[in-house]
Motif scaffolding. Structure first.
Motif, PDB file in Angstrom:
ATOM      1  N   THR A  36      -3.936  24.107  38.266  1.00 30.57           N
ATOM      2  CA  THR A  36      -3.812  23.030  39.234  1.00 30.57           C
ATOM      3  C   THR A  36      -2.425  22.993  39.856  1.00 30.57           C
ATOM      4  O   THR A  36      -2.280  22.707  41.042  1.00 30.57           O
ATOM      5  CB  THR A  36      -4.127  21.674  38.574  1.00 30.57           C
ATOM      6  OG1 THR A  36      -5.415  21.736  37.984  1.00 30.57           O
ATOM      7  CG2 THR A  36      -4.109  20.556  39.593  1.00 30.57           C
ATOM      8  N   CYS A  37      -1.407  23.269  39.060  1.00 31.32           N
ATOM      9  CA  CYS A  37      -0.047  23.297  39.588  1.00 31.32           C
ATOM     10  C   CYS A  37       0.158  24.545  40.445  1.00 31.32           C
ATOM     11  O   CYS A  37      -0.389  25.608  40.169  1.00 31.32           O
ATOM     12  CB  CYS A  37       0.966  23.283  38.449  1.00 31.32           C
ATOM     13  SG  CYS A  37       1.032  21.719  37.572  1.00 31.32           S
ATOM     14  N   SER A  38       0.952  24.415  41.491  1.00 29.16           N
ATOM     15  CA  SER A  38       1.238  25.531  42.384  1.00 29.16           C
ATOM     16  C   SER A  38       2.744  25.621  42.624  1.00 29.16           C
ATOM     17  O   SER A  38       3.328  24.717  43.208  1.00 29.16           O
ATOM     18  CB  SER A  38       0.500  25.339  43.716  1.00 29.16           C
ATOM     19  OG  SER A  38       0.785  26.393  44.602  1.00 29.16           O
ATOM     20  N   TYR A  67      -4.607  22.234  33.570  1.00 26.31           N
ATOM     21  CA  TYR A  67      -3.839  21.593  34.640  1.00 26.31           C
ATOM     22  C   TYR A  67      -2.583  22.403  34.971  1.00 26.31           C
ATOM     23  O   TYR A  67      -2.282  22.665  36.135  1.00 26.31           O
ATOM     24  CB  TYR A  67      -3.479  20.182  34.204  1.00 26.31           C
ATOM     25  CG  TYR A  67      -2.419  19.492  35.034  1.00 26.31           C
ATOM     26  CD1 TYR A  67      -2.744  18.909  36.256  1.00 26.31           C
ATOM     27  CD2 TYR A  67      -1.105  19.409  34.600  1.00 26.31           C
ATOM     28  CE1 TYR A  67      -1.783  18.268  37.020  1.00 26.31           C
ATOM     29  CE2 TYR A  67      -0.135  18.774  35.352  1.00 26.31           C
ATOM     30  CZ  TYR A  67      -0.475  18.207  36.557  1.00 26.31           C
ATOM     31  OH  TYR A  67       0.473  17.579  37.315  1.00 26.31           O
ATOM     32  N   LEU A  68      -1.854  22.831  33.940  1.00 20.87           N
ATOM     33  CA  LEU A  68      -0.631  23.604  34.160  1.00 20.87           C
ATOM     34  C   LEU A  68      -0.938  24.953  34.795  1.00 20.87           C
ATOM     35  O   LEU A  68      -0.244  25.397  35.718  1.00 20.87           O
ATOM     36  CB  LEU A  68       0.102  23.810  32.832  1.00 20.87           C
ATOM     37  CG  LEU A  68       0.658  22.560  32.140  1.00 20.87           C
ATOM     38  CD1 LEU A  68       1.228  22.925  30.769  1.00 20.87           C
ATOM     39  CD2 LEU A  68       1.730  21.889  32.985  1.00 20.87           C
ATOM     40  N   THR A  92      -2.504  15.547  40.529  1.00 24.49           N
ATOM     41  CA  THR A  92      -2.389  14.667  39.375  1.00 24.49           C
ATOM     42  C   THR A  92      -3.611  13.788  39.202  1.00 24.49           C
ATOM     43  O   THR A  92      -4.025  13.102  40.136  1.00 24.49           O
ATOM     44  CB  THR A  92      -1.161  13.760  39.543  1.00 24.49           C
ATOM     45  OG1 THR A  92      -0.037  14.584  39.821  1.00 24.49           O
ATOM     46  CG2 THR A  92      -0.916  12.951  38.273  1.00 24.49           C
ATOM     47  N   LYS A  95       7.128  16.082  37.708  1.00 22.06           N
ATOM     48  CA  LYS A  95       5.961  16.304  38.558  1.00 22.06           C
ATOM     49  C   LYS A  95       4.721  16.680  37.758  1.00 22.06           C
ATOM     50  O   LYS A  95       3.633  16.788  38.320  1.00 22.06           O
ATOM     51  CB  LYS A  95       6.268  17.392  39.584  1.00 22.06           C
ATOM     52  CG  LYS A  95       7.399  17.019  40.534  1.00 22.06           C
ATOM     53  CD  LYS A  95       7.730  18.154  41.489  1.00 22.06           C
ATOM     54  CE  LYS A  95       8.908  17.791  42.384  1.00 22.06           C
ATOM     55  NZ  LYS A  95       9.276  18.896  43.286  1.00 22.06           N
ATOM     56  N   LEU A  96       4.890  16.895  36.463  1.00 23.09           N
ATOM     57  CA  LEU A  96       3.756  17.252  35.613  1.00 23.09           C
ATOM     58  C   LEU A  96       3.103  15.971  35.118  1.00 23.09           C
ATOM     59  O   LEU A  96       3.600  15.323  34.203  1.00 23.09           O
ATOM     60  CB  LEU A  96       4.225  18.115  34.436  1.00 23.09           C
ATOM     61  CG  LEU A  96       4.962  19.399  34.817  1.00 23.09           C
ATOM     62  CD1 LEU A  96       5.438  20.127  33.568  1.00 23.09           C
ATOM     63  CD2 LEU A  96       4.057  20.308  35.642  1.00 23.09           C
ATOM     64  N   VAL A 139       2.108  26.946  36.012  1.00 21.11           N
ATOM     65  CA  VAL A 139       3.137  26.708  35.003  1.00 21.11           C
ATOM     66  C   VAL A 139       2.667  27.299  33.672  1.00 21.11           C
ATOM     67  O   VAL A 139       1.605  26.932  33.168  1.00 21.11           O
ATOM     68  CB  VAL A 139       3.407  25.195  34.824  1.00 21.11           C
ATOM     69  CG1 VAL A 139       4.422  24.969  33.709  1.00 21.11           C
ATOM     70  CG2 VAL A 139       3.897  24.593  36.123  1.00 21.11           C
ATOM     71  N   MET A 169       7.216  23.035  42.302  1.00 23.82           N
ATOM     72  CA  MET A 169       5.883  22.820  41.774  1.00 23.82           C
ATOM     73  C   MET A 169       5.160  21.758  42.589  1.00 23.82           C
ATOM     74  O   MET A 169       5.710  20.726  42.912  1.00 23.82           O
ATOM     75  CB  MET A 169       5.937  22.373  40.314  1.00 23.82           C
ATOM     76  CG  MET A 169       6.342  23.455  39.359  1.00 23.82           C
ATOM     77  SD  MET A 169       6.246  22.871  37.670  1.00 23.82           S
ATOM     78  CE  MET A 169       7.524  21.632  37.668  1.00 23.82           C
ATOM     79  N   ASP A 170       3.904  22.037  42.912  1.00 22.14           N
ATOM     80  CA  ASP A 170       3.067  21.089  43.637  1.00 22.14           C
ATOM     81  C   ASP A 170       1.845  20.849  42.789  1.00 22.14           C
ATOM     82  O   ASP A 170       0.881  21.600  42.846  1.00 22.14           O
ATOM     83  CB  ASP A 170       2.696  21.679  44.997  1.00 22.14           C
ATOM     84  CG  ASP A 170       1.852  20.716  45.820  1.00 22.14           C
ATOM     85  OD1 ASP A 170       1.804  19.533  45.440  1.00 22.14           O
ATOM     86  OD2 ASP A 170       1.255  21.156  46.805  1.00 22.14           O
ATOM     87  N   CYS A 171       1.881  19.825  41.937  1.00 25.93           N
ATOM     88  CA  CYS A 171       0.819  19.614  40.954  1.00 25.93           C
ATOM     89  C   CYS A 171      -0.081  18.476  41.378  1.00 25.93           C
ATOM     90  O   CYS A 171       0.383  17.394  41.708  1.00 25.93           O
ATOM     91  CB  CYS A 171       1.413  19.317  39.579  1.00 25.93           C
ATOM     92  SG  CYS A 171       2.485  20.632  38.983  1.00 25.93           S
TER      93      CYS A 171
END
Length: 670
Positions: free
Chosen positions: A492-494, A488-489, A330, A425-426, A497, A326-328
């Motif tokens: 924005t996360c990659s 965001y989940l 923040t 990472k979240l 999620v 995961m690449d979030c």
């Protein structure tokens, strides 16, 4: 045959005993928990950890007064008691006096206090945290005394509906910040003691009160003392930072009331003028720099930008489950502010890219066991699919939430750490933050920030109107915070999620009623969302576990919105069959304004802007559509809810405030 006969006899004995008990069962259970939480002190004659009959003349309990079958007063003052107050005091619905002053009780003051108190005295203990918001609903409260504890933080605006409150003593704590604006509504207040804290700002709000006794000593108050306060019989103001220059009309100088002096009569005015000039110059500089920065910067990819105007459409995908890639992006850390803060939604919309994971603490099982009193039942605060959640308390005052996982949920420590690293990472203001873990053979635990006001489910459903001191504005802001966490989940996360367990019991509220979405990053464990979500939250496509998508999260979120709107549970078997499923009952009425007024939570007392209610209902209607393709993305939902909040704020700034249902016809242009 003897054992069965003995069992039958025991059953009838217990049944008969319960039938003839004089005291209400709910009162007994609440006192049992209180006794256990105070470490079962022997000096409390008659008290029991299980059962008993405190209102029976033959079973007298020390400090307990009854009327009929109900406990009405609890006075345990000056008994050198230790431990905490437990979690079940809200069951004592007839108690009007609760006095545990002069003991050694510690921990946070529980949110679940007796709801109909007239006198609350917690003075002279070692309580930490803040004043629980549940006090805002105690309309009969006359005395509030929490002096000489270790309470801290800023007072929440909780005093709007306490007309009988005549004496408030907050002295000798560590409270800080400005006085709450809701103080002005304390029409019956006669005595206010704020001595020995770190309160700051002006005290103009106190001029609206008819006080007889006011103690402001040894704080950090500034400005001038209103001239009206000169008429107070007993006024103490030493030890503050009062302004010493010429006071504005209607004010008196702080020095004449025992305040300190810091200069000549013109220094205050000159300082004010210089300060205003500096602020003006800085403001111009900031505007110029902002314009230059916009001209020089290249467009930001919508993939990395969280502002509502630059959203990309959501990409449907299967659940992330156990991915550590995961690449979030923040959002920057923001201070926790009250849900009444007009900049709430703006703070949440700002974000930046942070690649470094959160630094987590590795806890030993023995450390966590000690902090949870050996996993005592009084520390149990929740139970989910993969384990139970306990409240951990440390000597220094730190409080954490520990999810003690079922060891069978993981194939080993590497499997567990893979999940934990993904969760770390979240990072979002409205997502419960994991701060540590424990990984030992057969023992796997996740450690989170503790949110003192419990879950939204408890807030809305467990104690009728008493447990719902939520204004309409606060409800919309809670919905907005959850929406932005899901946005965001999802976007924005990659890779994206999927949550898979969005429900009110997974929304936790902090001291200022800001929402924090829990169980993020644990979708791997929810093979059957119908089972983990429980009845009422599952979208139609969840009949097939493989059919769960991000749009299924949107549906579940809409059910939480319905709970905030109506105060009803997602599914309630005690209702008539046609009303048991909240979605099925309410959805056909979402576009009927008159029906909406009837469906709105009675705890709102009709106080809401009708247009905002209608817009809110429109969002729900779009989110619960049977076909997931027609449901909006969470970024769309966030944008619409942000608009609702901004409109509400704008309306209030124009002097509109909140409107009752009877005024709907006058608000058609809002």
């Amino acid at each position: 045959m003897t054992p069965p006969l003995a069992s039958v006899a025991l059953f009838f004995f217990v049944a008969v005993t319960a039938a003839v008990a004089k005291t209400d069962r709910a009162d007994v259970e609440a006192l049992n928990v209180l006794f256990t939480s105070m470490n079962k002190p022997s000096k409390l004659d008659g008290w029991k950890a299980d059962g008993g009959d405190p209102c029976d003349d033959d079973d007298e309990w020390k400090g307990i007064e009854c009327s009929g079958s109900s406990v009405t007063e609890i006075d345990l003052s000056g008994l050198d008691l230790t431990g905490s107050l437990g979690y079940q005091l809200s069951g004592l619905k007839s108690v009007t006096k609760f006095d545990v002053s002069g003991n050694k009780l510690s921990g946070e003051i529980p949110y679940a206090l007796p709801p109909n108190l007239v006198k609350l005295n917690l003075q002279g203990n070692a309580f930490t945290g803040g004043v629980p918001y549940s006090i805002s609903q105690m309309s009969d409260l006359e005395t509030l005394n929490v002096a000489n504890n270790h309470l801290s933080g800023q007072l929440t605006d909780m005093f709007s509906h306490l007309p009988k409150l005549s004496k408030v003593d907050l002295s000798s704590n560590r409270f800080s910040g400005n006085l709450p604006q809701s103080f002005q509504y304390l029409s019956g207040l006669k005595t206010l003691n704020l001595e020995g804290n770190q309160f700051s700002g002006h005290i103009d709000i106190l001029a609206k009160l008819d006080l007889d006794d006011l103690n402001l000593q040894n704080n950090k108050f500034t400005g001038w003392i209103p001239s009206k306060l000169k008429d107070i019989d007993s006024l103490k103001t030493d030890g503050n930072q009062w302004s010493s220059g010429s006071a504005p009309p209607g004010m008196m100088k702080g020095s004449s009331a025992g305040s300190s002096s810091s200069g000549g009569s013109d220094s205050g005015i000159n300082g004010f003028a210089i300060g205003a000039l500096v602020i003006a110059v800085l403001l111009v500089a900031v505007i110029l720099l902002s314009v230059l920065a916009r001209k020089r910067s290249s467009p930001v990819s919508s993939h990395y930008y969280m502002d509502e105007s630059g959203r990309t459409s959501s990409v449907e995908m299967q659940s992330l489950e156990k991915s550590t890639s995961m690449d979030c992006k923040t959002p920057p850390a923001v201070p926790r502010k009250s849900m009444n803060d007009n900049e709430f939604e703006n703070k949440l919309n700002n974000s930046r890219r942070i690649l470094d994971p959160i630094s987590m603490v590795s806890y030993s099982s023995s450390d966590l066991q000690a902090a949870t009193s050996s996993w005592h039942s009084s520390r149990l605060i929740g139970q989910g699919t993969i384990g139970r959640v306990y409240k951990a308390k440390y000597a220094g005052g730190q409080v954490l939430a520990v999810k003690k996982c079922d060891p069978l949920s993981f194939s080993g420590s590497s499997d567990f750490m893979e999940i934990v690293n993904g969760i770390s990472k979240l990072r979002h203001p409205s997502i419960c933050e994991i701060v540590g873990y424990c990984s030992e053979p057969g023992l796997y635990m996740m450690v989170y920030e503790y949110q003192m006001n419990g879950s939204l489910y408890e807030f809305l459903h467990l104690s009728d109107d008493y447990s719902r001191p939520l204004t309409w504005d606060t409800r919309v802001r809670i919905a907005l915070g959850i929406a932005q966490a899901l946005e965001y989940l999802h976007e924005t996360c990659s890779p994206p999620v999927i949550h898979k367990n969005v429900k009110s019991s997974n929304v936790l509220l902090d001291a200022d009623l800001n929402p924090h979405l829990g169980d993020c990053g644990l979708a791997f464990f929810y093979d059957d969302p119908n089972e983990s979500l429980g009845p009422g939250y599952s979208a139609p496509e969840c009949a097939r576990p493989s059919g769960y998508t991000m749009k299924s999260d949107v549906y579940s979120f809409a059910v939480v919105m319905l709970e905030l709107l109506t105060g009803r549970k997602a599914y309630d078997s005690s209702k008539p069959k046609t009303q048991q499923s909240l979605v099925k009952f309410v959805t056909p009425q979402l576009h009927d304004m008159d029906a909406l007024g009837e469906l709105a939570d009675p705890g709102l007392h009709g106080l809401y802007p009708p247009k905002s209610l209608s817009r809110y209902a429109d969002v729900i209607a779009r989110c619960v559509q049977a076909d997931p393709e027609f449901r909006p993305s969470m970024s769309e939902v966030s944008q619409e809810l942000t608009g609702c909040v901004q409109r509400s704020d704008s309306d209030r700034r124009m002097g509109g405030g909140l409107y009752s249902a009877s005024q709907r016809s006058d608000m058609s242009d809002w």
